[in-house]
Design a protein around this motif. Structure first.
Motif, PDB file in Angstrom:
ATOM      1  N   ASN A 105      -6.759 -15.657  36.492  1.00 20.63           N
ATOM      2  CA  ASN A 105      -8.004 -15.629  37.257  1.00 20.63           C
ATOM      3  C   ASN A 105      -8.551 -17.039  37.456  1.00 20.63           C
ATOM      4  O   ASN A 105      -9.112 -17.358  38.504  1.00 20.63           O
ATOM      5  CB  ASN A 105      -9.042 -14.777  36.528  1.00 20.63           C
ATOM      6  CG  ASN A 105      -8.712 -13.298  36.568  1.00 20.63           C
ATOM      7  OD1 ASN A 105      -7.843 -12.866  37.327  1.00 20.63           O
ATOM      8  ND2 ASN A 105      -9.386 -12.520  35.744  1.00 20.63           N
TER       9      ASN A 105
ATOM     10  N   TRP B 105      -8.451  -1.036  34.954  1.00 21.71           N
ATOM     11  CA  TRP B 105      -8.599  -2.487  34.813  1.00 21.71           C
ATOM     12  C   TRP B 105      -7.278  -3.206  35.082  1.00 21.71           C
ATOM     13  O   TRP B 105      -7.273  -4.309  35.611  1.00 21.71           O
ATOM     14  CB  TRP B 105      -9.162  -2.835  33.437  1.00 21.71           C
ATOM     15  CG  TRP B 105     -10.652  -2.910  33.476  1.00 21.71           C
ATOM     16  CD1 TRP B 105     -11.525  -1.856  33.518  1.00 21.71           C
ATOM     17  CD2 TRP B 105     -11.447  -4.091  33.535  1.00 21.71           C
ATOM     18  NE1 TRP B 105     -12.824  -2.312  33.582  1.00 21.71           N
ATOM     19  CE2 TRP B 105     -12.808  -3.678  33.580  1.00 21.71           C
ATOM     20  CE3 TRP B 105     -11.175  -5.443  33.514  1.00 21.71           C
ATOM     21  CZ2 TRP B 105     -13.865  -4.582  33.646  1.00 21.71           C
ATOM     22  CZ3 TRP B 105     -12.220  -6.355  33.569  1.00 21.71           C
ATOM     23  CH2 TRP B 105     -13.542  -5.928  33.644  1.00 21.71           C
TER      24      TRP B 105
ATOM     25  N   GLN C 236      -7.343 -13.628  32.175  1.00 23.76           N
ATOM     26  CA  GLN C 236      -8.262 -14.734  32.432  1.00 23.76           C
ATOM     27  C   GLN C 236      -7.570 -16.024  32.896  1.00 23.76           C
ATOM     28  O   GLN C 236      -8.067 -16.691  33.811  1.00 23.76           O
ATOM     29  CB  GLN C 236      -9.113 -15.020  31.192  1.00 23.76           C
ATOM     30  CG  GLN C 236     -10.252 -14.048  30.973  1.00 23.76           C
ATOM     31  CD  GLN C 236     -11.233 -14.024  32.134  1.00 23.76           C
ATOM     32  OE1 GLN C 236     -11.779 -15.046  32.537  1.00 23.76           O
ATOM     33  NE2 GLN C 236     -11.446 -12.839  32.692  1.00 23.76           N
TER      34      GLN C 236
ATOM     35  N   ALA D  82      -8.669  -7.665  30.072  1.00 24.04           N
ATOM     36  CA  ALA D  82      -9.425  -8.734  30.723  1.00 24.04           C
ATOM     37  C   ALA D  82      -9.052 -10.101  30.164  1.00 24.04           C
ATOM     38  O   ALA D  82      -8.928 -11.082  30.915  1.00 24.04           O
ATOM     39  CB  ALA D  82     -10.927  -8.488  30.553  1.00 24.04           C
TER      40      ALA D  82
ATOM     41  N   ASN E  39      -6.906  -5.970  38.068  1.00 22.21           N
ATOM     42  CA  ASN E  39      -6.246  -7.262  37.902  1.00 22.21           C
ATOM     43  C   ASN E  39      -5.004  -7.377  38.781  1.00 22.21           C
ATOM     44  O   ASN E  39      -4.538  -8.487  39.055  1.00 22.21           O
ATOM     45  CB  ASN E  39      -5.905  -7.484  36.425  1.00 22.21           C
ATOM     46  CG  ASN E  39      -7.131  -7.886  35.617  1.00 22.21           C
ATOM     47  OD1 ASN E  39      -7.677  -8.966  35.788  1.00 22.21           O
ATOM     48  ND2 ASN E  39      -7.596  -6.993  34.749  1.00 22.21           N
TER      49      ASN E  39
ATOM     50  N   PHE F 109     -17.440  -5.340  32.422  1.00 24.69           N
ATOM     51  CA  PHE F 109     -17.566  -6.032  33.708  1.00 24.69           C
ATOM     52  C   PHE F 109     -18.681  -7.071  33.664  1.00 24.69           C
ATOM     53  O   PHE F 109     -18.571  -8.133  34.280  1.00 24.69           O
ATOM     54  CB  PHE F 109     -17.835  -5.037  34.838  1.00 24.69           C
ATOM     55  CG  PHE F 109     -17.724  -5.668  36.201  1.00 24.69           C
ATOM     56  CD1 PHE F 109     -16.479  -5.958  36.740  1.00 24.69           C
ATOM     57  CD2 PHE F 109     -18.849  -5.993  36.933  1.00 24.69           C
ATOM     58  CE1 PHE F 109     -16.364  -6.558  37.988  1.00 24.69           C
ATOM     59  CE2 PHE F 109     -18.748  -6.590  38.171  1.00 24.69           C
ATOM     60  CZ  PHE F 109     -17.493  -6.872  38.703  1.00 24.69           C
TER      61      PHE F 109
ATOM     62  N   THR G 220     -16.707 -15.539  34.730  1.00 26.52           N
ATOM     63  CA  THR G 220     -16.308 -16.083  36.031  1.00 26.52           C
ATOM     64  C   THR G 220     -17.177 -17.275  36.439  1.00 26.52           C
ATOM     65  O   THR G 220     -16.761 -18.081  37.274  1.00 26.52           O
ATOM     66  CB  THR G 220     -16.379 -15.017  37.139  1.00 26.52           C
ATOM     67  OG1 THR G 220     -17.735 -14.552  37.275  1.00 26.52           O
ATOM     68  CG2 THR G 220     -15.467 -13.843  36.843  1.00 26.52           C
TER      69      THR G 220
ATOM     70  N   ILE H 143     -11.173  -5.046  26.990  1.00 22.76           N
ATOM     71  CA  ILE H 143     -11.292  -6.481  26.735  1.00 22.76           C
ATOM     72  C   ILE H 143      -9.923  -7.123  26.560  1.00 22.76           C
ATOM     73  O   ILE H 143      -9.693  -8.265  26.994  1.00 22.76           O
ATOM     74  CB  ILE H 143     -12.186  -6.725  25.504  1.00 22.76           C
ATOM     75  CG1 ILE H 143     -13.643  -6.481  25.888  1.00 22.76           C
ATOM     76  CG2 ILE H 143     -12.009  -8.135  24.951  1.00 22.76           C
ATOM     77  CD1 ILE H 143     -14.599  -6.493  24.719  1.00 22.76           C
TER      78      ILE H 143
ATOM     79  N   TRP I 295     -17.088  -9.976  31.939  1.00 22.54           N
ATOM     80  CA  TRP I 295     -16.119 -10.572  32.870  1.00 22.54           C
ATOM     81  C   TRP I 295     -16.849 -11.400  33.930  1.00 22.54           C
ATOM     82  O   TRP I 295     -16.448 -12.518  34.248  1.00 22.54           O
ATOM     83  CB  TRP I 295     -15.295  -9.480  33.524  1.00 22.54           C
ATOM     84  CG  TRP I 295     -14.214  -9.953  34.438  1.00 22.54           C
ATOM     85  CD1 TRP I 295     -12.918 -10.231  34.117  1.00 22.54           C
ATOM     86  CD2 TRP I 295     -14.317 -10.174  35.862  1.00 22.54           C
ATOM     87  NE1 TRP I 295     -12.211 -10.619  35.233  1.00 22.54           N
ATOM     88  CE2 TRP I 295     -13.042 -10.595  36.319  1.00 22.54           C
ATOM     89  CE3 TRP I 295     -15.350 -10.057  36.789  1.00 22.54           C
ATOM     90  CZ2 TRP I 295     -12.784 -10.892  37.652  1.00 22.54           C
ATOM     91  CZ3 TRP I 295     -15.090 -10.364  38.129  1.00 22.54           C
ATOM     92  CH2 TRP I 295     -13.826 -10.772  38.545  1.00 22.54           C
ATOM     93  N   ASN I 296     -17.932 -10.837  34.438  1.00 20.77           N
ATOM     94  CA  ASN I 296     -18.699 -11.510  35.484  1.00 20.77           C
ATOM     95  C   ASN I 296     -19.319 -12.799  34.965  1.00 20.77           C
ATOM     96  O   ASN I 296     -19.381 -13.805  35.679  1.00 20.77           O
ATOM     97  CB  ASN I 296     -19.789 -10.578  36.008  1.00 20.77           C
ATOM     98  CG  ASN I 296     -20.190 -10.900  37.436  1.00 20.77           C
ATOM     99  OD1 ASN I 296     -19.355 -11.263  38.257  1.00 20.77           O
ATOM    100  ND2 ASN I 296     -21.461 -10.778  37.717  1.00 20.77           N
TER     101      ASN I 296
ATOM    102  N   LEU J 147     -13.068 -14.242  24.691  1.00 22.77           N
ATOM    103  CA  LEU J 147     -13.361 -12.848  25.012  1.00 22.77           C
ATOM    104  C   LEU J 147     -12.748 -11.915  23.973  1.00 22.77           C
ATOM    105  O   LEU J 147     -13.396 -10.970  23.510  1.00 22.77           O
ATOM    106  CB  LEU J 147     -12.828 -12.522  26.409  1.00 22.77           C
ATOM    107  CG  LEU J 147     -13.198 -11.159  27.003  1.00 22.77           C
ATOM    108  CD1 LEU J 147     -14.707 -11.048  27.180  1.00 22.77           C
ATOM    109  CD2 LEU J 147     -12.491 -10.952  28.334  1.00 22.77           C
TER     110      LEU J 147
END
Length: 440
Positions: free
Chosen positions: A362, A410, A359, A355, A414, A272, A279, A352, A275-276, A327
């Motif tokens: 996102n 996760w 992406q 995530a 998402n 996280f 962003t 990962i 991920w943060n 990532l």
């Protein structure tokens, strides 16, 4: 003008705003990292206390982000309409609202600091250090929210470079002050809080001075205007609801993963954090979207608004692709930095993958969120956020009900992002948000 040249001009505008915004955004977590590194050498209780106090402060200031977003939209609209004086007057109203809100939050924070810390149920020594840090930090709350509002004004004026310069300067000052006060004057964790307050206050004052000078130059009013302040507050309320839905989704994610075991929690924390951080790159494009959308609608140019929105959606998509590839592609390099536990490494690598896959979508979510904020469509964003949250809750809780894994969680998180994407794309394809003029 040829299409290629038109697209090239759009790209340059996006980059002109997004790159400095990204640098300024990155500076915020770097400030927290510097504080952690300096306080960490004082001892484990002090570092734990910083974690608790930092969480309380970030949550409080995060709820005030509407001061930046709402002001950006309102100021950009007036700039697009050619009303520079009105834009700065709107910005001054936002600054007065920030000051009033900051004073109220500071007083309430000092009074209720013990209760806020008690929520985390820390040990007595950790609680004592956290209380010391928090009460000193609350002195700087008015400056912190003024910094948000002034940043929003300058973004609306299509200036992201000045906030970037001030953010970098504040970070450097924060490091020097923390080292001087914590170790040079031997003030301990109190010195860290005081150093950060001084650095943030300096940053807030610097940006407010820039805005006030601009207002004076254009003859905009500087005195408090109650109707204008109330209008700014009313405009920001839907954005507060939107932010609350995002925070609630993240808090639920943390709550569920806590029940999945230590290994899952450790892997999630690292994932996280990564991920943060990613962003921030996507949020920088969203900031450009806020400024450019507001300006185009203020100018009454619906065609340009549509065109630049589609262009920024491509920027969000491809930025997400790049972030996702980085990532996943570099995971074998950075995963060992965080842990030597083979189980945590295996779980983290699996998270990962999820995530990274999401992406690109996102990226589109962040951009469209910025577009609709720039359009002043906060009411829809609030409603859409509530809908996405309500549908996400059973998805997340089902991981506990059916004894699922952190990887499944996760996927559920998402799913929340997918729900946001659906509501945002649905809105973008219609015309209700394309309200033109100096005010919405």
């Amino acid at each position: 003008m040829s299409r290629n040249r038109w697209v090239g001009n759009q790209d340059r505008e996006i980059l002109r705003l997004a790159v400095p915004a990204f640098v300024a955004l990155v500076s915020e977590p770097l400030m927290l990292l510097a504080d952690s590194a300096i306080v960490g050498h004082l001892g484990t209780p002090q570092l734990a206390a910083l974690g608790i106090a930092g969480t309380v402060l970030q949550t409080l200031v995060g709820l005030c982000i509407f001061l930046a977003y709402g002001t950006t939209s309102a100021v950009a609209r007036r700039i697009g309409a050619g009303d520079h004086r009105g834009a700065l007057a709107q910005g001054i109203d936002g600054l007065w609202l920030a000051l009033l809100l900051g004073v109220v939050l500071a007083v309430a924070g000092v009074v209720f600091a013990p209760q806020a810390i008690g929520v985390f149920n820390p040990s007595p020594d950790v609680a004592e250090h956290a209380l010391t840090y928090l009460r000193i930090s609350y002195i700087g709350i008015p400056s912190m929210v003024l910094l948000l509002a002034a940043t929003g004004v300058l973004r609306g004026l299509q200036d992201t470079k000045t906030p970037m310069v001030v953010a970098i300067s504040a970070n450097l000052a924060n490091i020097v002050l923390n080292l001087l006060l914590v170790y040079g004057l031997n003030l301990g964790i109190a010195g860290s809080a005081l150093g950060t307050v001084i650095a943030q206050t300096g940053a807030g004052v610097a940006l407010v001075v820039v805005v006030v000078r601009g207002a004076r130059r254009d003859g905009a009013k500087l005195k408090p205007d109650l109707p204008g302040i109330l209008a700014s507050a009313q405009m920001g309320l839907p954005l507060v609801v939107r932010t609350l839905t995002l925070r609630a989704a993240i808090l639920l994610l943390t709550y569920v993963v806590t029940g999945l075991g230590t290994t899952s929690l450790a892997a999630h924390q690292v994932a996280f954090t990564l991920w943060n951080f990613l962003t921030l790159a996507l949020d920088a494009i969203a900031i450009a979207a806020q400024a450019l959308t507001g300006r185009a609608l203020g100018a009454g140019d619906v065609a340009s608004t549509r065109s630049i929105t589609r262009r920024m959606m491509w920027w969000g998509l491809w930025s997400g692709v790049v972030c996702g590839l980085m990532l996943w592609g570099l995971h074998s390099v950075y995963v060992p930095w965080f842990t030597t536990d083979p189980e945590v490494r295996h779980t983290l690598s699996a998270i990962i993958v999820v995530a990274a896959i999401w992406q690109p979508l996102n990226g589109v979510v962040f951009v469209l969120d910025g577009v609709l904020i720039g359009a002043g469509d906060g009411r829809y964003l609030a409603i859409a956020g509530v809908i996405a949250l309500v549908l996400y809750v059973p998805l997340a809780l089902s991981v506990l009900w059916f004894d699922g894994s952190v990887v499944a969680l996760w996927w559920a998180f998402n799913g929340f992002m997918l729900l946001r994407l659906i509501t945002l794309v649905t809105r973008e394809r219609r015309d209700a948000w394309l309200v033109t003029g100096a005010t919405r």
